[in-house]
Scaffold this motif. Structure first.
Motif, short mmCIF file in Angstrom:
data_model
loop_
_atom_site.label_atom_id
_atom_site.label_comp_id
_atom_site.label_asym_id
_atom_site.label_seq_id
_atom_site.Cartn_x
_atom_site.Cartn_y
_atom_site.Cartn_z
N VAL A 1 0.85 -1.19 0.00
CA VAL A 1 0.00 0.00 0.00
C VAL A 1 0.88 1.24 0.00
O VAL A 1 1.81 1.35 0.81
N PHE B 1 -5.01 6.84 -1.11
CA PHE B 1 -4.28 5.73 -1.71
C PHE B 1 -3.62 6.18 -3.01
O PHE B 1 -4.29 6.66 -3.93
N VAL C 1 -2.18 0.37 -4.69
CA VAL C 1 -2.25 -0.88 -3.93
C VAL C 1 -1.85 -2.00 -4.89
O VAL C 1 -2.46 -2.14 -5.95
N TYR D 1 -8.57 1.14 -5.61
CA TYR D 1 -8.27 1.95 -4.42
C TYR D 1 -7.59 3.28 -4.77
O TYR D 1 -7.63 4.22 -3.97
N ILE E 1 -6.34 -4.67 3.94
CA ILE E 1 -5.90 -3.33 3.52
C ILE E 1 -6.38 -2.29 4.53
O ILE E 1 -5.62 -1.41 4.95
N THR F 1 -3.86 -0.15 6.85
CA THR F 1 -3.85 1.29 6.56
C THR F 1 -4.32 2.10 7.75
O THR F 1 -3.75 3.15 8.08
#
Length: 682
Positions: A79, A87, A90, A116, A160, A164
């Motif tokens: 990421v 973002f 990814v 993303y 994710i 994150t």
């Protein structure tokens, strides 16, 4: 066969994710960004812009959020996050989900991850599609899933989010993401509806029609839906945390309580909340589908979104709950504590109010009403944060079983070799030796990756020049093999490692036996050439050390002179030049006994130097050895015995053949002659 077994074993065993190294990460960073400095040992790095300034963070989901997939192993993704929590990219690093490995392939998975880009972590991201007409408003941002792989994609999405949010909380909000609290199953308080009301365990939000009109005042939708009783409740929301058993018993009927308990047993990381809405809002739109993210309810904590979903439980309330609430709209939602949610800290529940303007393709207007919730700490237990282990301690813990097996094997092997005469005198000496070498190849080599290499020596040289040897601590298995080899230097010289512990050396010995079975001609170079070939190893070692000092960036390439990585580390799964080099040496060993060990091996040359630490001459000799008896010298396949009968320990591989001859009265020439003299005398 051995290779297939170990590959199967590796795939069948859940792996602990280890962060990628800088060399592995840098090619994955897209321009105009560059990899900065590491933030911690969990694989979080700073991200630099084209001017060298800090632009955000880059990290893997595997080490931060190892949520197991259907394969039993986490899906690891890279990421890239900017400083505003958006973002950048990814990417898929590794996965073993059956549907993507042998079914759909990875292409649809990679396409899913591309969605993303450009979205922010502050947005309520949901995997799925919005239901109903396009006019229905929702705060959720929907990501298209992958047909036939919905569950795997959801696991990836939660990984994710978890990783994150952990980085965002700690680096952007200044809140350390420690282990989340869990409801205390031992706490048992006798509570009823009045008690939880009086103690503030029920959160209530009331919004009147007049307040709703005020929220839309001055907008296009000011007159839409207005004109009712301004004091009538548009929202009359009750929110109750069902995690603590005492509170759940106070508000739920026995049947629903049992269903909630079963749900908690299946999903112990989810915190359930009961929502009761007695106003006109009704919680969700008419297009809402159960077991999905509610389209008009959202939640945040510390300014970051929480993944809120319907638990698909139709609740019945306890008898003492007011009847009008029993007839109201009810829903049980869930929040995942693995994603950083902490019910003991304040968080916000937001309800979206919608108005439509116009009859044909009406324009949608929204406003939000928010209430803060927090459950007292006494209902929860907070796991103690695990103490951060050093890299060496973490490696020790991860390989504890392997280290115990290796330590036991080395202890037994050293004890057996100390009684060398008994071992060499065994009738089944060759099968015993080959069994030991097979274990060395399979466990120490293929499984444990304990093949010693000159690369380690080069790393020590680079570490000494760069001021650090920490890299060696990441491989305690290899360190234990090195320790055994050094102990072997003191007892036997180089022979302990080269003759008994080197996986590639063991492979060469098996290749030799195969050549014998196939009746291939055995080649032995002339003595002068054999002596000259002994210098190729020291020359290769000197050249590698020179490269490590003068051009360290080429040291790894130069070390490919060793076939160990190809044969042992990656099981011949490399481009054909490397396979040809390693396989060629094994083919040579079929006709020239352990040719690589006796010539070009730079590690063997280093082991000769280590052999100078030997404290004793452990091979027994007689006065007749060399003068006149030459039997041991002739039969020594390593050429480690001089014509004088003296043992050249720098070339001895501790095969014990000469020990076997020395102790055998039917083979040793001096013993045979002595026996004849005794018979004549009698």
């Amino acid at each position: 066969m051995i290779r297939a077994f170990f590959i199967w074993f590796l795939l069948a065993t859940p792996l602990l994710a280890a962060p990628l190294t800088r060399d592995a990460l840098e090619p994955m960073i897209v321009a105009p960004y560059a990899l900065g400095a590491p933030v911690n040992d969990k694989g979080v790095w700073t991200l630099l812009n084209s001017g060298g300034g800090e632009a955000g963070y880059v990290f893997e989901t595997g080490p931060l959020a190892p949520l197991p997939g259907f394969s039993g192993q986490p899906i690891d993704m890279l990421v890239m996050l900017d400083r505003e929590g958006r973002f950048i990219d990814v990417r898929l690093v590794s996965q073993n989900e059956p549907i993507f490995v042998s079914g759909l392939g990875e292409a649809p998975f990679r396409a899913f991850l591309e969605q993303y880009r450009g979205h922010a972590i502050s947005e309520p991201l949901v995997v799925g599609t919005p239901y109903g007409s396009g006019a229905a408003a929702s705060d959720n941002v929907y990501l298209d899933g992958v047909t036939k792989a919905t569950a795997s994609v959801r696991i990836a999405h939660e990984s994710i989010l978890a990783a994150t949010l952990a980085v965002a909380r700690e680096k952007m909000q200044g809140i350390s993401a420690g282990p989340p609290p869990r409801p205390d199953p031992e706490l048992d308080e006798a509570l009823d509806w009045k008690d939880i009301l009086n103690q503030g365990l029920v959160t209530r939000l009331v919004v009147t029609e007049g307040q709703l009109d005020a929220a839309f005042a001055g907008t296009l939708w000011a007159g839409d839906g207005a004109g009712g009783d301004p004091d009538a409740p548009f929202i009359d929301l009750y929110a109750v945390d069902l995690g603590p058993p005492s509170i759940a018993r106070a508000v739920l009927a026995p049947g629903t309580l049992a269903e909630v308990q079963r749900f908690a047993a299946r999903a112990p990381d989810d915190e359930l909340y009961l929502l009761i809405e007695a106003g006109r809002h009704g919680l969700v739109s008419e297009d809402f589908v159960r077991n999905t993210a509610p389209d008009r309810i959202s939640a945040t904590q510390d300014g970051l979104p929480l993944a809120l979903r319907d638990a698909d439980i139709l609740p019945d309330l306890a008898k003492d709950v007011p009847q009008d609430l029993g007839d109201a709209t009810k829903m049980i939602v869930r929040l995942d504590r693995r994603l950083g949610f902490d019910p003991t800290r304040e968080w916000q529940l937001s309800l979206q109010a919608v108005r439509l303007h116009g009859q044909f393709q009406p324009e949608v207007g929204t406003t939000h009403f928010t209430v803060a919730l927090q459950t007292p700490e006494r209902f929860f237990v907070r796991p103690e944060a695990p103490k951060q282990l050093s890299p060496f301690g973490e490696a020790l813990r991860n390989r504890a079983t392997d280290l115990k097996v290796l330590a036991g094997f080395l202890t037994v092997l050293i004890a057996v070799l100390l009684a060398q005469s008994r071992l060499a005198g065994l009738r089944a000496f060759t099968p015993v030796r080959l069994s030991i070498l097979a274990f060395v190849i399979g466990f120490i080599g293929f499984w444990g990756q304990g093949q010693l290499s000159v690369v380690t020596l080069l790393a020590v040289i680079r570490g000494m020049t760069a001021g650090g040897l920490e890299v060696l601590l990441y491989d305690p298995f290899g360190l234990l093999v090195w320790a055994a080899a050094i102990l072997g230097f003191l007892l036997w010289g180089r022979g302990f490692f080269c003759g008994w512990l080197c996986p590639f050396g063991a492979l060469q010995e098996f290749a030799h036996h195969l050549g014998r079975l196939l009746r291939l001609p055995q080649v032995e170079p002339p003595a002068s050439l054999a002596r000259a070939l002994l210098w190729t190893g020291p020359v290769a070692l000197t050249a590698l050390i020179a490269v490590a000092i003068a051009a360290p960036e080429h040291a790894e390439t130069a070390a490919e002179v060793e076939p160990f990585k190809t044969a042992i580390t990656v099981h011949f799964d490399r481009p054909w030049p490397y396979v040809l080099w390693a396989g060629g040496w094994l083919a040579v060993s079929m006709v020239w006994f352990k040719g690589f060990c006796r010539s070009l091996c730079p590690l063997g040359a280093a082991m000769r130097v280590g052999g100078l630490l030997r404290l004793r001459r452990w091979i027994p000799r007689r006065a007749e050895c060399g003068t006149p008896c030459q039997l041991c010298r002739v039969r020594c396949r390593y050429g480690a015995i001089a014509k004088t009968g003296e043992i050249r320990y720098s070339e001895c591989f501790q095969c014990l053949d000469c020990v076997k001859i020395h102790d055998d009265p039917a083979t040793c020439v001096p013993l045979v002659l002595a026996a004849r003299r005794n018979r004549r005398a009698t």
